[in-house]
Design an enzyme around this catalytic site. Sequence first.
Site, PDB file in Angstrom:
ATOM      1  N   ARG A  15       0.807  -1.141   0.422  1.00  0.00           N
ATOM      2  CA  ARG A  15       0.029  -0.225   0.073  1.00  0.00           C
ATOM      3  C   ARG A  15       1.039   0.998  -0.260  1.00  0.00           C
ATOM      4  NH1 ARG A  15      -3.849  -1.654   5.028  1.00  0.00           N
ATOM      5  NH2 ARG A  15      -2.134  -2.865   5.537  1.00  0.00           N
ATOM      6  N   LYS A  75       1.091   1.970   7.728  1.00  0.00           N
ATOM      7  CA  LYS A  75       1.734   1.109   8.644  1.00  0.00           C
ATOM      8  C   LYS A  75       2.613   1.761   9.333  1.00  0.00           C
ATOM      9  CE  LYS A  75       0.324  -1.836   9.556  1.00  0.00           C
ATOM     10  NZ  LYS A  75      -0.711  -1.731  10.421  1.00  0.00           N
ATOM     11  N   TYR A  94      -1.656   4.615  10.287  1.00  0.00           N
ATOM     12  CA  TYR A  94      -1.842   3.594  12.131  1.00  0.00           C
ATOM     13  C   TYR A  94      -0.264   3.515  11.882  1.00  0.00           C
ATOM     14  CZ  TYR A  94      -5.525   2.246   8.638  1.00  0.00           C
ATOM     15  OH  TYR A  94      -6.738   2.068   8.228  1.00  0.00           O
ATOM     16  N   HIS A  96      -1.214   2.076  16.364  1.00  0.00           N
ATOM     17  CA  HIS A  96      -1.117   0.715  17.409  1.00  0.00           C
ATOM     18  C   HIS A  96      -0.353   0.041  18.047  1.00  0.00           C
ATOM     19  CE1 HIS A  96      -4.512  -0.606  14.099  1.00  0.00           C
ATOM     20  NE2 HIS A  96      -3.944  -0.371  13.646  1.00  0.00           N
ATOM     21  N   GLU A 118      -6.265   5.189  13.767  1.00  0.00           N
ATOM     22  CA  GLU A 118      -6.963   4.282  14.297  1.00  0.00           C
ATOM     23  C   GLU A 118      -8.126   4.913  15.393  1.00  0.00           C
ATOM     24  OE1 GLU A 118      -3.239   3.617  16.252  1.00  0.00           O
ATOM     25  OE2 GLU A 118      -3.472   3.745  14.341  1.00  0.00           O
ATOM     26  N   ASP A 270      -3.248  -6.366  15.753  1.00  0.00           N
ATOM     27  CA  ASP A 270      -2.064  -5.446  16.077  1.00  0.00           C
ATOM     28  C   ASP A 270      -2.310  -4.195  17.028  1.00  0.00           C
ATOM     29  OD1 ASP A 270      -1.231  -4.264  13.352  1.00  0.00           O
ATOM     30  OD2 ASP A 270      -3.580  -4.380  12.087  1.00  0.00           O
TER      31      ASP A 270
END
Length: 374
Positions: A15, A75, A94, A96, A118, A270
């Site tokens: 991605r 990520k 993101y 996490h 998130e 995650d």
Amino acid sequence: MLIGVPKEIKNHEYRVGLTPSSVRELVARGHRVIVEKNAGGAIGLTDDTYLAAGAELAESAAAVFAQAELIVKVKEPQPDECKLLRADQVLFTYLHLAPDRRQTKLLLDSGVTAIAYETITDNHGGLPLLAPMSEVAGRMAIQAGAACLEKSKGGAGVLLGGVPGVAPGKVTILGGGVVGYNAALVAVGVGAEVTVIDRSLDRLRWLDQQFGNRIRTLYATADTIEASIVEADLIVGAVLIPGAAAPHLIRREQLKHLRPGTVLVDVSIDQGGCFETSRPTTHADPIYIVDDIVHYCVANMPGAVARTSTFALNNATLPFTLALADKGYQRALLDDPHLLNGLNIHRGQLTCFPVADALGLPWSDPLGSLQASP
């Protein structure tokens, strides 16, 4: 503002933080966008398409990080990327952080301002930037789980849809949110017998309205979970507590009560995973077996369908990226309480309470942290 888009380096992660269409929107507003060469090439987003959209190209990730004021990724930054971050930058991706003390410490030490996709909220109590990837992951959970049920993967040799004269496989989904709903949608579609367990009666009512008698819904208690998992061929972990570590709903000692070859797909990995025996895996090596139970715990499941995921993610992130670029991060955060909820780290301070609570680290009020900054 100068926005940077490095190529993702996590295992089998294809991605990209911004599509050419998103770049074009930013450039039209007077911003500069620098994209690492071949950042989107694996999914057909060539360097030429970025140049046509008005982007500049950089030879390396280091060149992107060195120049950009706002870094847009997909990520969480890997350790080598964390070392490239600095105190005058904003990272939008993101994160996490709750199960990841190492990354948290690296980001705190860098002084960067880190905004997590998130934990951004909306007016309906949802997580609009997590939702598109949850939709993808939920649907993929059944696809991946069905493959793992094959004997060659260590599974029980069960076809989820069954065939005439043979009962279908049984799927138990722990959590009825976006992931759980989408997993149920696909599981029902292939003809499996589906049970969804959740602790929200409102959500269970909604699921009943959507599926009618095609699924069974159960209120989450230790008894209902235990009774359902011992019958299941495939168990999907789809539990989310925003920003916090996922609870362990299946303990190691419970595995002995499951049928050998049962498959666990942990979409909550995650956030640390909702099975005690879960540990992150990759697309290159996605499964492992504990006590004859197959575990699939890939931490970036949507990366397997990277083109679909990239466009779905950009549809959700672009308005926030534009706000950060147009207003500057401080004004954008102060103007939008939902975006402010995404602020996890600000200049050496941990500003997301569930993360601080999970890691046992000091928490700073995000609004106070922002207002105290020059």
